[in-house]
Design a protein around this motif. Structure first.
Motif, PDB file in Angstrom:
ATOM      1  N   THR A  36       0.843  -1.205  -0.141  1.00 47.30           N
ATOM      2  CA  THR A  36      -0.010   0.028   0.171  1.00 47.30           C
ATOM      3  C   THR A  36       0.803   1.248  -0.155  1.00 47.30           C
ATOM      4  O   THR A  36       0.662   2.197  -0.672  1.00 47.30           O
ATOM      5  CB  THR A  36      -0.824  -0.049   1.140  1.00 47.30           C
ATOM      6  N   LEU A  37       1.658   1.350   0.893  1.00 49.18           N
ATOM      7  CA  LEU A  37       2.675   2.481   0.963  1.00 49.18           C
ATOM      8  C   LEU A  37       3.633   2.643  -0.445  1.00 49.18           C
ATOM      9  O   LEU A  37       4.024   3.836  -0.620  1.00 49.18           O
ATOM     10  CB  LEU A  37       3.642   2.323   2.225  1.00 49.18           C
ATOM     11  N   ARG A  38       3.897   1.419  -0.835  1.00 44.77           N
ATOM     12  CA  ARG A  38       4.768   1.563  -2.217  1.00 44.77           C
ATOM     13  C   ARG A  38       3.820   2.429  -3.201  1.00 44.77           C
ATOM     14  O   ARG A  38       4.298   3.100  -3.990  1.00 44.77           O
ATOM     15  CB  ARG A  38       5.070   0.368  -2.832  1.00 44.77           C
ATOM     16  N   ARG A  39       2.604   1.866  -3.250  1.00 46.40           N
ATOM     17  CA  ARG A  39       1.556   2.847  -4.227  1.00 46.40           C
ATOM     18  C   ARG A  39       1.751   4.152  -4.055  1.00 46.40           C
ATOM     19  O   ARG A  39       1.611   5.004  -4.867  1.00 46.40           O
ATOM     20  CB  ARG A  39       0.241   1.985  -4.151  1.00 46.40           C
ATOM     21  N   HIS A  40       1.438   4.336  -2.804  1.00 46.75           N
ATOM     22  CA  HIS A  40       1.688   5.949  -2.508  1.00 46.75           C
ATOM     23  C   HIS A  40       2.755   6.300  -2.896  1.00 46.75           C
ATOM     24  O   HIS A  40       2.686   7.431  -3.569  1.00 46.75           O
ATOM     25  CB  HIS A  40       1.671   6.080  -0.733  1.00 46.75           C
ATOM     26  N   TRP A  41       3.772   6.069  -2.551  1.00 50.92           N
ATOM     27  CA  TRP A  41       5.097   6.581  -2.766  1.00 50.92           C
ATOM     28  C   TRP A  41       5.237   6.789  -4.304  1.00 50.92           C
ATOM     29  O   TRP A  41       5.472   7.680  -4.902  1.00 50.92           O
ATOM     30  CB  TRP A  41       6.341   5.583  -2.337  1.00 50.92           C
ATOM     31  N   GLU A  42       4.806   5.706  -5.211  1.00 49.10           N
ATOM     32  CA  GLU A  42       4.936   5.665  -6.541  1.00 49.10           C
ATOM     33  C   GLU A  42       4.077   6.968  -7.397  1.00 49.10           C
ATOM     34  O   GLU A  42       4.214   7.462  -8.226  1.00 49.10           O
ATOM     35  CB  GLU A  42       4.702   4.582  -7.262  1.00 49.10           C
TER      36      GLU A  42
ATOM     37  N   LEU B 261       5.829  16.652  -3.295  1.00 48.18           N
ATOM     38  CA  LEU B 261       5.335  16.033  -2.008  1.00 48.18           C
ATOM     39  C   LEU B 261       6.062  14.968  -1.654  1.00 48.18           C
ATOM     40  O   LEU B 261       5.676  14.391  -0.219  1.00 48.18           O
ATOM     41  CB  LEU B 261       3.683  15.733  -2.223  1.00 48.18           C
ATOM     42  N   ARG B 262       7.153  14.496  -2.426  1.00 46.28           N
ATOM     43  CA  ARG B 262       7.718  13.093  -1.791  1.00 46.28           C
ATOM     44  C   ARG B 262       8.376  13.406  -0.767  1.00 46.28           C
ATOM     45  O   ARG B 262       8.367  12.712   0.668  1.00 46.28           O
ATOM     46  CB  ARG B 262       8.699  12.706  -2.814  1.00 46.28           C
ATOM     47  N   ALA B 263       9.187  14.577  -0.297  1.00 49.08           N
ATOM     48  CA  ALA B 263      10.041  14.827   0.709  1.00 49.08           C
ATOM     49  C   ALA B 263       9.078  15.186   1.812  1.00 49.08           C
ATOM     50  O   ALA B 263       9.456  14.566   2.878  1.00 49.08           O
ATOM     51  CB  ALA B 263      10.985  15.981   0.527  1.00 49.08           C
ATOM     52  N   PRO B 264       8.162  16.047   1.917  1.00 50.73           N
ATOM     53  CA  PRO B 264       7.363  16.134   3.114  1.00 50.73           C
ATOM     54  C   PRO B 264       6.690  14.834   3.386  1.00 50.73           C
ATOM     55  O   PRO B 264       6.631  14.497   4.687  1.00 50.73           O
ATOM     56  CB  PRO B 264       6.260  17.092   2.616  1.00 50.73           C
ATOM     57  N   TYR B 265       6.140  13.962   2.614  1.00 49.10           N
ATOM     58  CA  TYR B 265       5.319  12.777   2.807  1.00 49.10           C
ATOM     59  C   TYR B 265       6.452  11.842   3.622  1.00 49.10           C
ATOM     60  O   TYR B 265       6.222  11.009   4.564  1.00 49.10           O
ATOM     61  CB  TYR B 265       4.622  12.119   1.574  1.00 49.10           C
ATOM     62  N   ARG B 266       7.728  11.834   2.977  1.00 50.56           N
ATOM     63  CA  ARG B 266       8.694  11.085   3.829  1.00 50.56           C
ATOM     64  C   ARG B 266       9.033  11.179   5.085  1.00 50.56           C
ATOM     65  O   ARG B 266       9.062  10.529   6.117  1.00 50.56           O
ATOM     66  CB  ARG B 266      10.199  11.087   2.832  1.00 50.56           C
TER      67      ARG B 266
ATOM     68  N   LEU C 108      12.016   1.121   1.671  1.00 54.69           N
ATOM     69  CA  LEU C 108      11.088   1.636   0.657  1.00 54.69           C
ATOM     70  C   LEU C 108      10.995   3.191   0.395  1.00 54.69           C
ATOM     71  O   LEU C 108      10.882   3.525  -0.679  1.00 54.69           O
ATOM     72  CB  LEU C 108       9.625   1.115   1.226  1.00 54.69           C
ATOM     73  N   LEU C 109      11.569   3.848   1.434  1.00 53.49           N
ATOM     74  CA  LEU C 109      11.576   5.295   1.300  1.00 53.49           C
ATOM     75  C   LEU C 109      12.962   5.828   0.826  1.00 53.49           C
ATOM     76  O   LEU C 109      12.858   6.932   0.768  1.00 53.49           O
ATOM     77  CB  LEU C 109      11.016   6.119   2.574  1.00 53.49           C
ATOM     78  N   GLY C 110      13.568   4.762   0.567  1.00 56.81           N
ATOM     79  CA  GLY C 110      14.901   5.160   0.044  1.00 56.81           C
ATOM     80  C   GLY C 110      15.871   5.793   1.072  1.00 56.81           C
ATOM     81  O   GLY C 110      16.845   6.640   0.871  1.00 56.81           O
ATOM     82  N   VAL C 111      15.593   5.663   2.485  1.00 57.28           N
ATOM     83  CA  VAL C 111      16.382   6.050   3.591  1.00 57.28           C
ATOM     84  C   VAL C 111      17.469   5.090   3.923  1.00 57.28           C
ATOM     85  O   VAL C 111      17.262   3.730   3.928  1.00 57.28           O
ATOM     86  CB  VAL C 111      15.692   6.376   4.941  1.00 57.28           C
ATOM     87  N   VAL C 112      18.595   5.389   3.706  1.00 52.71           N
ATOM     88  CA  VAL C 112      19.999   4.607   3.785  1.00 52.71           C
ATOM     89  C   VAL C 112      20.377   4.676   5.404  1.00 52.71           C
ATOM     90  O   VAL C 112      20.313   5.668   6.039  1.00 52.71           O
ATOM     91  CB  VAL C 112      20.828   4.726   2.925  1.00 52.71           C
TER      92      VAL C 112
END
Ligand SMILES: NC(=O)c1ccc[n+]([C@@H]2O[C@H](COP(=O)([O-])OP(=O)(O)OC[C@H]3O[C@@H](n4cnc5c(N)ncnc54)[C@H](OP(=O)(O)O)[C@@H]3O)[C@@H](O)[C@H]2O)c1
Length: 286
Positions: free
Chosen positions: A238-244, A250-255, A282-286
């Motif tokens: 579900t979250l992957r769908r949000h992200w894509e 809006l990506r940075a604020p949502y992340r 999933l959010l690309g945070v290393v």
């Protein structure tokens, strides 16, 4: 009933206008001092005595400084040098929650009693004096007289005076709590609104019930924090769908918001360490 202490307010901004209206309603505002014609026009419309020049200020018992925190020390210096002998018999107070009385030292040096009175509330424009109703105020006063006078005024404004003595670190945390409870909440609501618009739903119709329910559930909860949704269910697809689907801006604020949520869920035992790592990846945070 005794008359309330006579007040003056310097700084006709968000809080200054709210305070001026509330004090004016209670008959104890002698003047509001500003420096712009726009504020003068606002004051005229509300029947509030507005003053531009220091020499025009009539003596008052309490001077409220409601300017940005960064301007307080300079304004206190101006007050002290403005040739107002009555300032030595007055209480000078600022409303900046992250600061002690130090910015008012110039007034203390000419004999004024200094204090901080911070309303733990948010005051956008247009001014809504009713927001002071039931508002808790943190009061730090250097003298008993300042404490008494401010408690009397806060009660007259239907607020709740709370006397505090805080370390600089506690003050900073206290004020950060106010920022989180009001400004950060608004930022998240704005994010929700933009996402809702992108989906084609009318934001006000859909957002208001869910926002009110979330806030009410939070304060009604006993023990467990009332979290729902894909993070605490570990529904990564579900979250992957949000992200894509998210537009780039809006990506940075949502992340950021999801990372905060994951921290809360983790500390509440609703997300395991491994699940938190999956979300990070999933959010690309290393
Ligand atoms: N707003 C809130 O929700 C809230 C809540 C609790 C506490 N406070 C505290 O209240 C204080 C004021 O905040 P605010 O949000 O009301 O600020 P604001 O809306 O930015 O208003 C500041 C006012 O101060 C005036 N001003 C700025 N620099 C000045 C100077 N050097 N001399 C004289 N006037 C000056 C501005 O006049 P011009 O219009 O001419 O620039 C404006 O009228 C701050 O200490 C803040 O921490 C605010």
């Amino acid at each position: 009933m005794d008359a309330l202490p006579a007040c003056g307010v310097i700084g006709p901004g968000r809080l200054g206008r709210t305070l001026a209206l509330a004090l004016h309603e209670r008959g104890c505002l002698r003047w509001l001092k500003g420096r712009s014609p726009g504020s003068a026009e606002w004051a005229r419309r509300h029947g509030i005595p507005y003053v531009l020049e220091w020499q025009q200020l009539e003596p008052v018992e309490v001077v409220w400084l409601t300017v940005p925190d960064r301007a307080l020390a300079e304004l206190a210096g101006e007050c002290a040098r403005a040739g107002m002998p009555w300032i030595a018999r007055s209480v000078v107070v600022h409303c900046a929650g992250a600061f002690g009385v130090e910015p008012l030292n110039a007034c203390a040096e000419v004999g004024a009693e200094t204090a901080v009175a911070h309303p733990f509330q948010t005051f956008p424009l247009p001014a809504q004096p009713q927001r002071l109703h039931c508002c808790p105020w943190s009061i730090e006063a250097r003298t008993p007289k300042a404490a008494r006078v401010l408690a009397e005024l806060v009660r007259a404004l239907e607020g709740i005076p709370v006397f505090v003595q805080r370390s600089p670190q506690q003050r900073a945390l206290y004020h950060a709590a106010a920022v989180a409870a009001s400004n950060l909440l608004v930022a998240v609501l704005k994010l929700a609104e933009e996402l809702a618009r992108g989906s084609g739903i009318p934001p006000t119709l859909f957002l208001e019930p869910i926002v009110r329910a979330s806030v009410e559930n939070y304060f009604a909860a006993v023990g467990a924090i009332p979290l729902t949704g894909p993070v605490v269910r570990a529904d990564w697809e579900t979250l992957r769908r949000h992200w894509e689907a998210l537009p780039e801006p809006l990506r940075a604020p949502y992340r950021h918001a999801l990372l905060l949520l994951a921290e809360v869920a983790r500390s509440e035992g609703l997300l395991s360490e491994a699940q938190q790592r999956e979300l990070h990846s999933l959010l690309g945070v290393v």
